[in-house]
Design an enzyme around this catalytic site. Structure first.
Site, short mmCIF file in Angstrom:
data_model
loop_
_atom_site.label_atom_id
_atom_site.label_comp_id
_atom_site.label_asym_id
_atom_site.label_seq_id
_atom_site.Cartn_x
_atom_site.Cartn_y
_atom_site.Cartn_z
N GLY A 61 0.83 -1.21 0.00
CA GLY A 61 0.00 0.00 0.00
C GLY A 61 0.85 1.24 0.00
N ASN A 62 0.27 2.36 0.31
CA ASN A 62 1.03 3.61 0.41
C ASN A 62 0.41 4.51 1.47
OD1 ASN A 62 -0.96 5.47 -0.94
ND2 ASN A 62 -0.63 4.01 -2.62
#
Ligand code: CTP
Length: 401
Positions: free
Chosen positions: A210-211
């Site tokens: 993810g980020n």
């Protein structure tokens, strides 16, 4: 601009502890210049007195007996016809169920079936009741009919427990009503699809890539677009934010799911604003079982494959596309290249480190004709209003071309 001034708001109050907040809602509406007509269910009258509302609104209070104190009362039809907005706050599980099923055994149900005005509900109940599939099904049914909801919030509940189900504060109800009434704004009648948040690309059932995107920019854009009168679909990756009132929300996890949602939502849209931080790569394989250390050994090689570029691949003749470029280096060069290759009308360039996950952002807006406008660091809510204003101008230019 005060959207409430001179408007008639029918305020339905159903019976739960949160009914104690309804007089504050009525009071704020009155202070904003609205004419407020209150309907109380029998259960609501166990919690608050009609006299409280008639004192605040200077109008008769309508009860389930269908016989208000005013001799001019002409039944639910006139209430329904007079309303510029019907607000049900608090909306209990029972009232939500009645509205979803179209049951008209009380005055709120009758008015909801008879009115053509927008309806806003502010759910309030114990967390288990809120999460119960029955309630969730009813909420989805109502959302599909364009009934807007605000909240519930997470906090202390009547039982003393902490959880999701608390009615939002009266000021938030007022903001949601204003947003609904503001449909005369610069994006009136325009359909806008906005993406927000990160994507999550699964490695196995419990892990993902993810980020740090919080989703704040996209959610602020959705709020600003609703306030400008647009019909808004928000396609969102996982975030910790409350869904914005007045927008249709489609929750996705992966870039591929986001592409499918954007592709279908933009079929009849005028504008696409891609504020999501889409993962460019995903694991080539997602394991169906949790990866175990014993099997994987001392290191793991992850092979990543490219995700589709949503903004580049969704292309329709009349769709105005707006993108973001969050960069650590060569900001304007990269932004200009993305503007061109993805066929955008506008791109908002910002410094990745300073913007991702933050409540504030500075931005440089670059248009397709290469005009540039620099905006100082400001709250994302304010930046969103600027972007929506510029987007409205693009729609107006398209329509006059
Ligand atoms: N975007 C998209 N689909 C992707 C990647 C990005 O739609 N798979 C959109 C973003 O939402 C943003 C714009 O494209 O509006 C630019 O995204 P960004 O991540 O800055 O650029 P990329 O095109 O992915 O290029 P790079 O990562 O190489 O900078």
């Amino acid at each position: 601009m005060n959207e409430l001034h001179g408007k008639t708001i029918v305020l339905g109050v159903s019976g739960g502890i949160a009914a104690f907040k309804a007089p504050a809602v009525a009071s704020l509406l009155v202070q904003s210049g609205a004419r407020v007509l209150v309907i109380m269910t029998a259960a609501a009258r166990q919690f608050v007195q009609p006299l409280t509302f008639s004192g605040i609104t200077h109008n008769s209070v309508y009860t389930d007996a269908f016989v208000p104190s005013s001799p001019t009362f002409s039944g639910h039809v006139s209430l329904a016809a007079d309303a510029d907005c019907v607000v049900v706050a608090p909306a209990t599980a029972a009232t939500i169920a009645r509205l979803a099923l179209g049951i008209s055994d009380d005055l709120i149900g009758l008015v909801a079936l008879s009115t053509r005005a927008p309806i806003l509900i502010a759910p309030a109940m114990e967390e288990r009741m809120y999460h119960h599939p029955a309630t969730q099904d009813h909420l989805r049914t109502l959302a599909s009919r364009n009934v807007r909801s605000v909240g519930p919030a997470v906090g202390r509940l009547a039982s003393g427990d902490h959880g999701e189900g608390r009615m939002v504060e009266p000021t938030e109800v007022i903001q949601a009503v204003e947003a609904i009434l503001a449909r005369s704004g610069a994006l009136r009648g325009v359909k806008v699809v906005i993406t927000a948040g990160p994507t999550q690309e699964p490695l196995d059932p419990v892990r993902f890539l993810g980020n740090r995107s919080s989703g704040r920019m996209g959610y602020a854009l959705a709020d600003a677009a609703v306030a400008a009168g647009a019909r808004v679909t928000l396609v969102t990756g996982p975030t910790a934010l409350h869904p914005p009132a007045g927008a249709d929300v489609i929750a996705v996890k992966t870039a591929s799911e986001m592409l499918a949602a954007v592709d279908s939502a933009t079929r009849d849209a005028d504008l696409l604003i891609m504020a999501a931080a889409v993962a460019d790569y995903r694991p080539e394989e997602s394991q169906s079982r949790k990866i175990k250390k014993e099997n994987a050994g001392g290191s793991i090689n992850l092979r990543l494959v490219r995700n589709p570029d949503i903004l580049a691949s969704v292309d329709r003749p009349d769709l105005i596309k707006i993108g973001f470029a969050a960069e650590t280096d060569d900001l304007m060069e990269n932004a200009a290249r993305k503007l061109q290759t993805k066929h955008l009308a506008m791109i908002i360039a910002n410094d990745a480190d300073a913007t991702i996950g933050s409540t504030h952002s500075a931005a440089t807006i670059l248009m397709a004709d290469y005009t540039v406008r620099s905006l100082p660091r400001m709250p994302k809510t304010q930046l969103a209003a600027e972007i929506v204003k510029a987007a409205a101008q693009l729609v107006a230019n398209r329509d006059h071309a």
